[in-house]
Design an enzyme around this catalytic site. Structure first.
Site, PDB file in Angstrom:
ATOM      1  N   SER A  33       0.880  -0.935   0.100  1.00 22.94           N
ATOM      2  CA  SER A  33      -0.062  -0.096   0.040  1.00 22.94           C
ATOM      3  C   SER A  33       0.803   1.212  -0.049  1.00 22.94           C
ATOM      4  O   SER A  33       1.737   1.415   0.820  1.00 22.94           O
ATOM      5  CB  SER A  33      -0.921   0.010   1.220  1.00 22.94           C
ATOM      6  OG  SER A  33      -1.920  -1.134   1.285  1.00 22.94           O
ATOM      7  N   HIS A  64      -3.597   1.092  -4.778  1.00 22.99           N
ATOM      8  CA  HIS A  64      -2.576  -0.115  -5.276  1.00 22.99           C
ATOM      9  C   HIS A  64      -2.923   0.287  -7.007  1.00 22.99           C
ATOM     10  O   HIS A  64      -4.039   0.266  -7.156  1.00 22.99           O
ATOM     11  CB  HIS A  64      -3.373  -1.228  -4.812  1.00 22.99           C
ATOM     12  CG  HIS A  64      -2.747  -1.595  -3.614  1.00 22.99           C
ATOM     13  ND1 HIS A  64      -1.947  -2.749  -3.290  1.00 22.99           N
ATOM     14  CD2 HIS A  64      -3.275  -1.206  -2.439  1.00 22.99           C
ATOM     15  CE1 HIS A  64      -1.613  -2.682  -1.974  1.00 22.99           C
ATOM     16  NE2 HIS A  64      -2.591  -2.039  -1.553  1.00 22.99           N
ATOM     17  N   HIS A  86      -5.851  -8.652  -2.054  1.00 19.92           N
ATOM     18  CA  HIS A  86      -5.773  -9.184  -0.754  1.00 19.92           C
ATOM     19  C   HIS A  86      -6.824  -9.949  -0.617  1.00 19.92           C
ATOM     20  O   HIS A  86      -7.864 -10.094  -1.146  1.00 19.92           O
ATOM     21  CB  HIS A  86      -5.994  -8.011   0.265  1.00 19.92           C
ATOM     22  CG  HIS A  86      -5.016  -7.049   0.002  1.00 19.92           C
ATOM     23  ND1 HIS A  86      -5.134  -5.743  -0.671  1.00 19.92           N
ATOM     24  CD2 HIS A  86      -4.072  -6.448   0.785  1.00 19.92           C
ATOM     25  CE1 HIS A  86      -4.251  -4.840  -0.638  1.00 19.92           C
ATOM     26  NE2 HIS A  86      -3.290  -5.511   0.368  1.00 19.92           N
ATOM     27  N   TYR A  88      -8.858 -10.201   1.734  1.00 15.41           N
ATOM     28  CA  TYR A  88     -10.240  -9.510   2.362  1.00 15.41           C
ATOM     29  C   TYR A  88     -11.060  -9.160   1.356  1.00 15.41           C
ATOM     30  O   TYR A  88     -12.331  -8.779   1.136  1.00 15.41           O
ATOM     31  CB  TYR A  88     -10.084  -8.564   3.347  1.00 15.41           C
ATOM     32  CG  TYR A  88      -9.244  -7.346   2.720  1.00 15.41           C
ATOM     33  CD1 TYR A  88      -9.653  -6.431   1.940  1.00 15.41           C
ATOM     34  CD2 TYR A  88      -7.916  -7.138   3.308  1.00 15.41           C
ATOM     35  CE1 TYR A  88      -8.794  -5.462   1.418  1.00 15.41           C
ATOM     36  CE2 TYR A  88      -7.085  -6.058   2.958  1.00 15.41           C
ATOM     37  CZ  TYR A  88      -7.522  -5.150   2.092  1.00 15.41           C
ATOM     38  OH  TYR A  88      -6.933  -4.187   1.622  1.00 15.41           O
ATOM     39  N   GLU A  89     -10.492  -8.976  -0.056  1.00 16.34           N
ATOM     40  CA  GLU A  89     -11.189  -8.492  -1.355  1.00 16.34           C
ATOM     41  C   GLU A  89     -11.861  -9.580  -1.667  1.00 16.34           C
ATOM     42  O   GLU A  89     -12.770  -9.599  -2.733  1.00 16.34           O
ATOM     43  CB  GLU A  89     -10.254  -7.991  -2.249  1.00 16.34           C
ATOM     44  CG  GLU A  89      -9.331  -6.659  -1.829  1.00 16.34           C
ATOM     45  CD  GLU A  89      -8.572  -6.189  -2.719  1.00 16.34           C
ATOM     46  OE1 GLU A  89      -8.890  -5.478  -3.775  1.00 16.34           O
ATOM     47  OE2 GLU A  89      -7.170  -6.460  -2.546  1.00 16.34           O
ATOM     48  N   ALA A 116       2.717  -2.420   3.757  1.00 16.47           N
ATOM     49  CA  ALA A 116       2.406  -1.450   5.005  1.00 16.47           C
ATOM     50  C   ALA A 116       2.100  -2.196   6.140  1.00 16.47           C
ATOM     51  O   ALA A 116       1.252  -3.101   5.963  1.00 16.47           O
ATOM     52  CB  ALA A 116       1.510  -0.547   4.489  1.00 16.47           C
ATOM     53  N   MET A 217      -2.242  -7.269   6.316  1.00 15.20           N
ATOM     54  CA  MET A 217      -3.136  -8.323   5.852  1.00 15.20           C
ATOM     55  C   MET A 217      -2.740  -8.746   4.417  1.00 15.20           C
ATOM     56  O   MET A 217      -3.459  -8.748   3.575  1.00 15.20           O
ATOM     57  CB  MET A 217      -4.551  -7.107   5.589  1.00 15.20           C
ATOM     58  CG  MET A 217      -4.916  -6.624   6.978  1.00 15.20           C
ATOM     59  SD  MET A 217      -6.328  -5.484   6.501  1.00 15.20           S
ATOM     60  CE  MET A 217      -6.435  -4.626   8.102  1.00 15.20           C
ATOM     61  N   SER A 218      -1.482  -8.942   4.407  1.00 10.40           N
ATOM     62  CA  SER A 218      -0.969  -9.329   3.012  1.00 10.40           C
ATOM     63  C   SER A 218       0.245 -10.301   3.124  1.00 10.40           C
ATOM     64  O   SER A 218       0.542 -10.577   4.326  1.00 10.40           O
ATOM     65  CB  SER A 218      -0.809  -8.162   2.063  1.00 10.40           C
ATOM     66  OG  SER A 218       0.330  -7.455   2.650  1.00 10.40           O
ATOM     67  N   ASN A 241       1.858   2.963  10.657  1.00 13.07           N
ATOM     68  CA  ASN A 241       1.371   3.346  12.131  1.00 13.07           C
ATOM     69  C   ASN A 241       1.895   2.420  12.982  1.00 13.07           C
ATOM     70  O   ASN A 241       2.038   1.497  12.899  1.00 13.07           O
ATOM     71  CB  ASN A 241      -0.199   3.441  11.749  1.00 13.07           C
ATOM     72  CG  ASN A 241      -0.844   1.900  11.351  1.00 13.07           C
ATOM     73  OD1 ASN A 241      -0.432   1.458  10.276  1.00 13.07           O
ATOM     74  ND2 ASN A 241      -1.162   1.139  12.315  1.00 13.07           N
ATOM     75  N   HIS A 254      -6.908   3.950   6.730  1.00 16.31           N
ATOM     76  CA  HIS A 254      -6.224   3.737   5.367  1.00 16.31           C
ATOM     77  C   HIS A 254      -5.750   4.798   4.864  1.00 16.31           C
ATOM     78  O   HIS A 254      -4.489   4.685   4.368  1.00 16.31           O
ATOM     79  CB  HIS A 254      -7.300   2.938   4.421  1.00 16.31           C
ATOM     80  CG  HIS A 254      -6.527   2.471   3.269  1.00 16.31           C
ATOM     81  ND1 HIS A 254      -5.659   1.621   3.371  1.00 16.31           N
ATOM     82  CD2 HIS A 254      -6.721   2.800   1.942  1.00 16.31           C
ATOM     83  CE1 HIS A 254      -5.130   1.039   1.991  1.00 16.31           C
ATOM     84  NE2 HIS A 254      -5.793   2.100   1.257  1.00 16.31           N
TER      85      HIS A 254
HETATM   86  N1  HPA Z   1      -3.195  -3.383  11.105  1.00 18.70           N
HETATM   87  C1  HPA Z   1      -3.253  -4.289  10.338  1.00 18.70           C
HETATM   88  N2  HPA Z   1      -2.853  -3.944   8.843  1.00 18.70           N
HETATM   89  C2  HPA Z   1      -2.206  -2.944   8.696  1.00 18.70           C
HETATM   90  C3  HPA Z   1      -2.058  -1.909   9.796  1.00 18.70           C
HETATM   91  C4  HPA Z   1      -2.571  -2.283  11.089  1.00 18.70           C
HETATM   92  O1  HPA Z   1      -2.415  -1.538  12.099  1.00 18.70           O
HETATM   93  N3  HPA Z   1      -1.401  -0.795   9.076  1.00 18.70           N
HETATM   94  C5  HPA Z   1      -1.276  -1.198   7.838  1.00 18.70           C
HETATM   95  N4  HPA Z   1      -1.686  -2.467   7.500  1.00 18.70           N
END
Ligand code: HPA
Length: 279
Positions: A33, A64, A86, A88-89, A116, A217-218, A241, A254
């Protein structure tokens, strides 16, 4: 050509790509990301939109790009996946592995995966780069795997070893490049969750307890498929983050993840370029 997942399909997609490029790639790079800036480094790029490739998973998520970029970078022909899909998609783990298997079919033996991720290790800060030393496949270890179903022995073994999923020599190289460039490179274990909801404070506490340093998540489906196919993997997370479990913790969005990815992109590009120059 949309037939079942398997080598005939990967061969057909690889043939479509080969028609458009001069030299087959030897290194694959998957961008997470907001990290699209990394692809700008590729010289003489041939850009192939994902939607022109059958069975190629297309991301619907902001940040993306959805194109394969093949060209030269630091004495290598690289295939950069600018944007990834991903779980989740709605894709199956097997569908998420298609690009890796096609890259392998094209002759790629080394795969650099980026993402990310939220920093769980208390010392991590947004903007850090983290060398992935290992992963926890929380989304898949008791369930879906890209390797589920009949095993194609020509592709890899039924029960692949995962003790060195992230190639020790490539990790060593990344450390020495970061040191030479005076770049701070954190290290840690990446845990994959299915998402798309971010974690609750209780889940973050749990992830720390099981030994994770960053959460996302990837990445893991691709790494499992790459290890199965005998590819050497280097993984680098962009800590976008911090995921802390204190009630006062900041909310995660996001947009924040994308902004951090864009800020980290040039450093990620520098690190990858340095690694490629020494491969
Ligand atoms: N959690 C899950 N997936 C993420 C995060 C997070 O804090 N930051 C970027 N992708």
């Amino acid at each position: 050509m949309e037939g079942p997942l398997g080598q005939p399909l990967y061969n057909a997609i690889a043939a479509l790509i080969r028609q458009q490029i001069a030299t087959p790639p030897d290194v694959g790079i998957i961008l997470g990301s907001g990290l699209g800036a990394v692809a700008e480094q590729v010289e003489g790029p041939v850009t192939i939109p994902y939607h022109t490739l059958p069975a190629w998973p297309c991301s619907t998520v902001a940040g993306h790009h959805g194109e394969l970029v093949v060209g030269r970078w630091a004495n290598h022909t690289v295939a950069v996946l600018n944007g990834r899909a991903h779980y989740y998609e709605g894709y199956s783990m097997g569908e998420l592995a298609v690009p890796v298997r096609v890259l392998r079919t094209l002759g790629v033996t080394r795969l650099i995966v980026t993402n990310a991720a939220g920093g769980l290790e208390p010392g991590f800060r947004a903007g850090d780069l983290m060398l992935i030393t290992d992963h926890i496949n929380l989304a898949g270890m008791a369930g879906p795997s890209p390797l589920r179903g009949p095993n194609d022995a020509a592709l890899g073994p039924r029960f692949p070893d995962m003790t060195r999923a992230y190639d020790p020599a490539l990790q060593h190289l990344a450390r020495s490049v970061a040191k030479a460039k005076k770049m701070r490179l954190r290290e840690g274990v990446y845990v994959m969750l299915a998402g798309p909801a971010y974690e609750t404070p209780a889940e973050i506490r749990f992830l720390r307890l099981i030994g994770a340093d960053a959460v996302g998540m990837s990445t893991v489906p691709e790494v499992v498929a790459a290890c199965h196919a005998g590819m050497a993997v280097l993984g680098i997370s962009a800590i976008s983050n911090v995921a802390h479990f204190a009630p006062s913790a900041e909310k995660v969005s996001h947009d924040e993840v994308l902004a951090a990815g864009a800020a980290i992109g040039p450093r990620m590009r520098d690190l990858i370029g340095g690694v490629l120059a020494q491969l």
